[in-house]
Design a protein around this motif. Structure first.
Motif, PDB file in Angstrom:
ATOM      1  N   PRO A 368       7.716 -40.589 123.156  1.00  0.00           N
ATOM      2  CA  PRO A 368       7.974 -39.135 123.100  1.00  0.00           C
ATOM      3  C   PRO A 368       6.800 -38.387 122.495  1.00  0.00           C
ATOM      4  N   ARG A 369       6.638 -37.167 122.919  1.00  0.00           N
ATOM      5  CA  ARG A 369       5.581 -36.314 122.363  1.00  0.00           C
ATOM      6  C   ARG A 369       6.178 -35.354 121.343  1.00  0.00           C
ATOM      7  N   ARG A 370       5.353 -34.937 120.430  1.00  0.00           N
ATOM      8  CA  ARG A 370       5.799 -34.093 119.325  1.00  0.00           C
ATOM      9  C   ARG A 370       5.493 -32.629 119.610  1.00  0.00           C
ATOM     10  N   VAL A 371       6.476 -31.774 119.369  1.00  0.00           N
ATOM     11  CA  VAL A 371       6.293 -30.328 119.496  1.00  0.00           C
ATOM     12  C   VAL A 371       6.727 -29.680 118.186  1.00  0.00           C
ATOM     13  N   PHE A 372       6.198 -28.502 117.923  1.00  0.00           N
ATOM     14  CA  PHE A 372       6.460 -27.812 116.663  1.00  0.00           C
ATOM     15  C   PHE A 372       7.129 -26.475 116.936  1.00  0.00           C
ATOM     16  N   PRO A 374       8.694 -22.790 115.253  1.00  0.00           N
ATOM     17  CA  PRO A 374       8.662 -21.899 114.086  1.00  0.00           C
ATOM     18  C   PRO A 374       9.976 -21.972 113.316  1.00  0.00           C
ATOM     19  N   TRP A 375       9.860 -22.018 111.987  1.00  0.00           N
ATOM     20  CA  TRP A 375      11.053 -22.146 111.165  1.00  0.00           C
ATOM     21  C   TRP A 375      11.171 -20.957 110.228  1.00  0.00           C
ATOM     22  N   LEU A 376      10.875 -21.106 108.953  1.00  0.00           N
ATOM     23  CA  LEU A 376      11.055 -20.056 107.953  1.00  0.00           C
ATOM     24  C   LEU A 376       9.717 -19.643 107.369  1.00  0.00           C
ATOM     25  N   ALA A 377       9.497 -18.340 107.270  1.00  0.00           N
ATOM     26  CA  ALA A 377       8.320 -17.786 106.584  1.00  0.00           C
ATOM     27  C   ALA A 377       7.009 -18.377 107.084  1.00  0.00           C
ATOM     28  N   GLY A 378       6.882 -18.529 108.399  1.00  0.00           N
ATOM     29  CA  GLY A 378       5.636 -19.020 108.973  1.00  0.00           C
ATOM     30  C   GLY A 378       5.474 -20.518 108.968  1.00  0.00           C
ATOM     31  N   THR A 379       6.471 -21.266 108.504  1.00  0.00           N
ATOM     32  CA  THR A 379       6.398 -22.727 108.515  1.00  0.00           C
ATOM     33  C   THR A 379       6.914 -23.267 109.844  1.00  0.00           C
ATOM     34  N   TYR A 380       6.683 -24.550 110.065  1.00  0.00           N
ATOM     35  CA  TYR A 380       7.092 -25.199 111.319  1.00  0.00           C
ATOM     36  C   TYR A 380       7.909 -26.456 111.008  1.00  0.00           C
ATOM     37  N   ILE A 381       8.842 -26.726 111.905  1.00  0.00           N
ATOM     38  CA  ILE A 381       9.502 -28.022 111.958  1.00  0.00           C
ATOM     39  C   ILE A 381       9.105 -28.662 113.281  1.00  0.00           C
ATOM     40  N   CYS A 382       9.575 -29.860 113.556  1.00  0.00           N
ATOM     41  CA  CYS A 382       9.145 -30.545 114.767  1.00  0.00           C
ATOM     42  C   CYS A 382      10.329 -31.172 115.487  1.00  0.00           C
ATOM     43  N   ASP A 383      10.079 -31.597 116.697  1.00  0.00           N
ATOM     44  CA  ASP A 383      11.048 -32.369 117.471  1.00  0.00           C
ATOM     45  C   ASP A 383      10.263 -33.212 118.463  1.00  0.00           C
ATOM     46  N   TYR A 384      10.966 -34.131 119.121  1.00  0.00           N
ATOM     47  CA  TYR A 384      10.311 -35.070 120.032  1.00  0.00           C
ATOM     48  C   TYR A 384      10.982 -34.994 121.399  1.00  0.00           C
ATOM     49  N   LEU A 385      10.163 -34.945 122.420  1.00  0.00           N
ATOM     50  CA  LEU A 385      10.659 -34.829 123.788  1.00  0.00           C
ATOM     51  C   LEU A 385      10.214 -36.039 124.603  1.00  0.00           C
ATOM     52  N   GLN A 386      11.174 -36.639 125.295  1.00  0.00           N
ATOM     53  CA  GLN A 386      10.858 -37.704 126.234  1.00  0.00           C
ATOM     54  C   GLN A 386      10.119 -37.121 127.434  1.00  0.00           C
ATOM     55  N   PRO A 387       9.408 -37.946 128.196  1.00  0.00           N
ATOM     56  CA  PRO A 387       8.649 -37.422 129.348  1.00  0.00           C
ATOM     57  C   PRO A 387       9.503 -36.620 130.324  1.00  0.00           C
ATOM     58  N   SER A 388      10.764 -36.959 130.453  1.00  0.00           N
ATOM     59  CA  SER A 388      11.633 -36.270 131.415  1.00  0.00           C
ATOM     60  C   SER A 388      12.357 -35.072 130.818  1.00  0.00           C
ATOM     61  N   GLU A 389      12.201 -34.810 129.521  1.00  0.00           N
ATOM     62  CA  GLU A 389      12.938 -33.727 128.866  1.00  0.00           C
ATOM     63  C   GLU A 389      12.126 -32.443 128.846  1.00  0.00           C
ATOM     64  N   THR A 390      12.845 -31.323 128.759  1.00  0.00           N
ATOM     65  CA  THR A 390      12.234 -29.996 128.719  1.00  0.00           C
ATOM     66  C   THR A 390      12.508 -29.348 127.366  1.00  0.00           C
ATOM     67  N   LEU A 391      12.010 -28.125 127.214  1.00  0.00           N
ATOM     68  CA  LEU A 391      12.201 -27.403 125.964  1.00  0.00           C
ATOM     69  C   LEU A 391      13.653 -27.010 125.733  1.00  0.00           C
ATOM     70  N   GLU A 392      14.485 -27.049 126.759  1.00  0.00           N
ATOM     71  CA  GLU A 392      15.902 -26.740 126.577  1.00  0.00           C
ATOM     72  C   GLU A 392      16.561 -27.749 125.640  1.00  0.00           C
ATOM     73  N   GLU A 415       2.659 -27.010 121.307  1.00  0.00           N
ATOM     74  CA  GLU A 415       2.678 -28.277 122.035  1.00  0.00           C
ATOM     75  C   GLU A 415       1.283 -28.883 122.052  1.00  0.00           C
ATOM     76  N   PRO A 416       0.759 -29.278 120.902  1.00  0.00           N
ATOM     77  CA  PRO A 416      -0.618 -29.783 120.840  1.00  0.00           C
ATOM     78  C   PRO A 416      -0.804 -31.134 121.507  1.00  0.00           C
ATOM     79  N   GLU A 417       0.255 -31.878 121.739  1.00  0.00           N
ATOM     80  CA  GLU A 417       0.114 -33.215 122.290  1.00  0.00           C
ATOM     81  C   GLU A 417       0.262 -33.247 123.805  1.00  0.00           C
ATOM     82  N   ILE A 418       0.287 -32.086 124.451  1.00  0.00           N
ATOM     83  CA  ILE A 418       0.276 -32.067 125.920  1.00  0.00           C
ATOM     84  C   ILE A 418      -1.100 -32.473 126.419  1.00  0.00           C
ATOM     85  N   GLU A 419      -2.134 -31.861 125.864  1.00  0.00           N
ATOM     86  CA  GLU A 419      -3.511 -32.217 126.212  1.00  0.00           C
ATOM     87  C   GLU A 419      -4.036 -33.156 125.139  1.00  0.00           C
ATOM     88  N   ALA A 420      -4.199 -34.389 125.520  1.00  0.00           N
ATOM     89  CA  ALA A 420      -4.617 -35.401 124.561  1.00  0.00           C
ATOM     90  C   ALA A 420      -6.109 -35.285 124.266  1.00  0.00           C
TER      91      ALA A 420
END
Length: 490
Positions: A368-372, A374-392, A415-420
Motif C-alpha cells: 500500500p502507498r501512504r497518503v496524508f 489535513p487534520w487539525l491546525a495545519g497538521t496531517y494524519i495518514c492512511d494507506y491505499l491498496q493499488p486498487s483503492e481510491t480516495l473514497e 500523495e507524495p508516493e504516487i511519483e517515486a
C-alpha cells in the motif's frame, strides 16, 4: 512519570460542548497526543470516540445495579455504591486504538483513553478502566522499554469537570497504579514544529532453508527484516535543513524542516548468500517512505529525529499488517509454485502466508502507498491505499475511525508516493522478489546447483582475466624488445 498534561483548548472545548448537548450517559474513546518523558509532561491533541462494534453495540454502557428491597434493617449504602456499574468492550476499544495508530504520524500517538461518565460511576470503575488502558497499550506500544505509561482523562458532568490520571505499570507486573496529574487547557497544536523526510530504502533479506516444522513465510521474513532495520536506523545520523544534528537543543526556527538520514555502509547480502550453505535466495524489499513528525517547542531536536525514525518503521510495519489483515488477500499464481510445493502445500492462501523457499519463479508484490490528510491546525494524519483503492476509501476511514469530516477538496490530500524517487520506478514498493533477478543469483534452480554454477562461472571469469593479463604482458615485452633492436641497429 507524567506530572502535568496540557490539552488543546480549541479542540477540547468543542468536544465538551458536543458531549454536554448529547444524551449519552457514558462515552469512551481514545486520547491522541504525546507523552514526553524528559519533560515529564503529556500533550493532548484530540479525543476520538470509539464507534459501535460490528453488531451496532456501543463500546461502553451502564449496567444498572439490582436492588434487593426484601432485605430490611440493613445499613444504608452510599450513593456511589448504588450507582450503575460501567461495562467496557476492552477488545473493541483496543482494536480501534490499533487502527487509529496506523493513521498517526511521528510525534502523535494513542496515549490513553477518556471516559464521559458521572463521578460516582467513575469511582467504582477504576480497576476496569485500568484494564482497558492496558489493552490499548498492548495494541499500540510506544517505547521499547519494560515500563508503560498512559493517560486516563475523566470528563464528569453535573457539573462538567476535567481530571487526568497517569496509569503506569511494568512488564513483569499485572497491577497498575492511577496517579492524579495536573491538567489544563492551552495552545498545543499551534506550537508544534513540523519535520518531514523522504527515506529511500533497499533491504535484501536472506531466505534460508528451514526445517519442515519451522517454515519461513513472506510475513515472517519481512517482520524480521523490518525489526533488524529498525536497529540499524536507530544509529543513523540526521541532517536537518542541511545541518548535521550534533547538539540536543530545542528547535527555534519556524516552517517545515527537511530531514535526511545517513546510514553507515552495511554488508552485502548477496555475498553472504553465496557463502552460506543454507541460503536459498534473497527477498528484495525496496521503495520510498515519506514521513512526518511533530515536535513541541520545548522538546529537544533529537526527539524529532527519533520520531521521524519511528514513523518510518511504523509505516513499514503498518503496510505489512494491512496485507496480513486482508482476509481476501491476493493468491499467488499457481504456476509460480515449484513442483516440490505441490506435495502437501496449498497455493490457495494469502501471499503473506506463502513459504518462499518452495517457490521457483520470480514474483513481485506491491505494498500500500501512504497518503496524508489535513487534520487539525495545519497538521496531517495518514492512511494507506491498496493499488486498487481510491480516495473514497480514505474518506470512509476518516469518518469511521477518527469521527472527522472527510476532506471535501481532494487537492488538499498529499500523495507524495504516487511519483517515486529515482531509485524506485513504480509505486511505494517497486518489487518484493523472493528470488534474485537474472543478474543476481539464479535461484530458479536449487540452492546447491545455483551455488555450484556460480563458482564455475566465477572460476571461468577469473581464468579469462588471468589469460588476458598474461597476453598483454607478453605483448608489451615483445614490443619493447622490437623497439630495442631497432634502435641498436641504427
Amino acid at each position: 512519570m507524567v506530572k502535568a498534561v496540557v490539552g488543546e483548548e480549541t479542540q477540547l472545548k468543542s468536544i465538551e460542548d458536543r458531549l454536554s448537548q448529547s444524551r449519552f450517559p457514558v462515552q469512551a474513546g481514545l486520547v491522541i497526543g504525546k507523552i514526553s518523558s524528559p519533560l515529564e509532561r503529556g500533550f493532548v491533541f484530540d479525543l476520538v470516540p470509539t464507534p459501535p462494534n460490528d453488531a451496532g453495540e456501543p463500546a461502553c454502557s451502564l449496567l444498572e445495579t439490582v436492588k434487593d428491597e426484601k432485605k430490611k434493617g440493613s445499613k444504608p449504602k452510599s450513593q456511589a455504591a448504588d450507582s450503575p456499574s460501567l461495562v467496557i468492550d476492552d477488545d473493541w476499544v483496543a482494536e480501534h486504538a490499533r487502527q487509529v495508530a496506523r493513521m498517526l504520524v511521528g510525534g502523535m500517538k494513542v496515549v490513553g483513553i477518556y471516559i464521559w461518565v458521572t463521578n460516582d460511576v467513575f469511582k467504582n470503575s477504576t480497576i476496569m478502566l485500568s484494564q482497558s488502558i492496558k489493552g490499548v497499550a498492548e495494541a499500540t506500544p510506544l517505547l521499547q522499554t519494560d515500563r508503560e505509561e498512559r493517560l486516563l482523562i475523566h470528563i464528569s458532568y453535573s457539573p462538567i469537570r476535567w481530571t487526568c490520571r497517569s496509569c503506569t505499570w511494568t512488564s513483569n507486573t499485572t497491577s497498575s497504579s492511577l496517579q492524579p496529574c495536573d491538567f489544563k487547557m492551552g495552545r498545543v497544536l499551534t506550537s508544534l514544529q513540523t519535520f518531514k523526510c523522504t527515506y529511500n530504502f533497499n533491504l535484501r533479506l536472506l531466505v534460508c532453508h528451514e526445517s519442515a516444522s519451522n517454515l519461513q513465510t513472506l510475513s515472517d521474513i519481512l517482520r524480521q527484516g523490518i525489526s533488524h532495520h529498525a536497529k540499524e536506523l536507530k544509529d543513523a545520523k540526521a541532517v536537518i535543513d542541511g545541518n548535521l544534528v550534533l547538539n540536543d537543543e530545542p528547535c527555534t526556527l519556524d516552517g517545515v524542516h527537511e530531514v535526511e538520514l545517513l546510514l553507515p555502509f552495511m554488508k552485502d547480502t548477496y555475498t553472504e548468500a553465496c557463502s552460506r550453505k543454507d541460503a536459498l535466495g534473497v527477498l528484495v524489499f525496496s521503495g520510498s517512505v515519506h514521513a512526518f513528525a511533530y515536535l513541541n517547542s520545548k522538546e529537544a531536536i533529537s526527539q524529532a529525529v527519533s520520531d521521524i525514525k519511528g514513523d518510518i518503521i511504523t509505516s513499514l510495519q503498518s503496510r505489512l499488517d494491512i496485507i496480513c489483515d486482508d482476509a481476501y488477500g491476493d493468491v499467488w499464481p499457481k504456476n509460480d509454485i515449484s513442483p516440490e510445493a505441490s506435495d502437501g502445500t496449498s497455493t490457495d492462501k494469502p501471499v503473506s502466508q506463502l513459504v518462499l523457499h518452495l517457490l521457483r519463479k520470480e514474483c513481485s508484490l506491491p505494498f500500500p502507498r501512504r497518503v496524508f490528510v489535513p487534520w487539525l491546525a495545519g497538521t496531517y494524519i495518514c492512511d494507506y491505499l491498496q493499488p486498487s483503492e481510491t480516495l473514497e476509501v480514505l474518506k470512509d476511514h476518516c469518518v469511521e475511525l477518527l469521527s472527522m469530516e472527510a476532506p471535501a477538496d481532494a487537492s488538499t490530500i498529499l500523495e507524495p508516493e504516487i511519483e517515486a524517487p529515482s531509485l524506485v520506478t513504480k509505486s511505494f514498493w517497486d518489487v518484493a522478489n523472493p528470488f534474485h533477478s537474472v543478474s543476481s543469483l539464479p535461484l530458479e534452480k536449487s540452492g546447491g546447483h545455483a551455488r555450484e554454477e556460480n563458482r564455475k562461472e566465477s572460476t571461468k571469469s577469473d581464468n579469462v582475466n588471468v589469460r588476458a593479463a598474461i597476453f598483454f604482458l607478453l605483448l608489451s615485452i615483445l614490443v619493447g624488445f622490437v623497439l630495442y633492436v631497432v634502435r641498436r641497429s641504427r
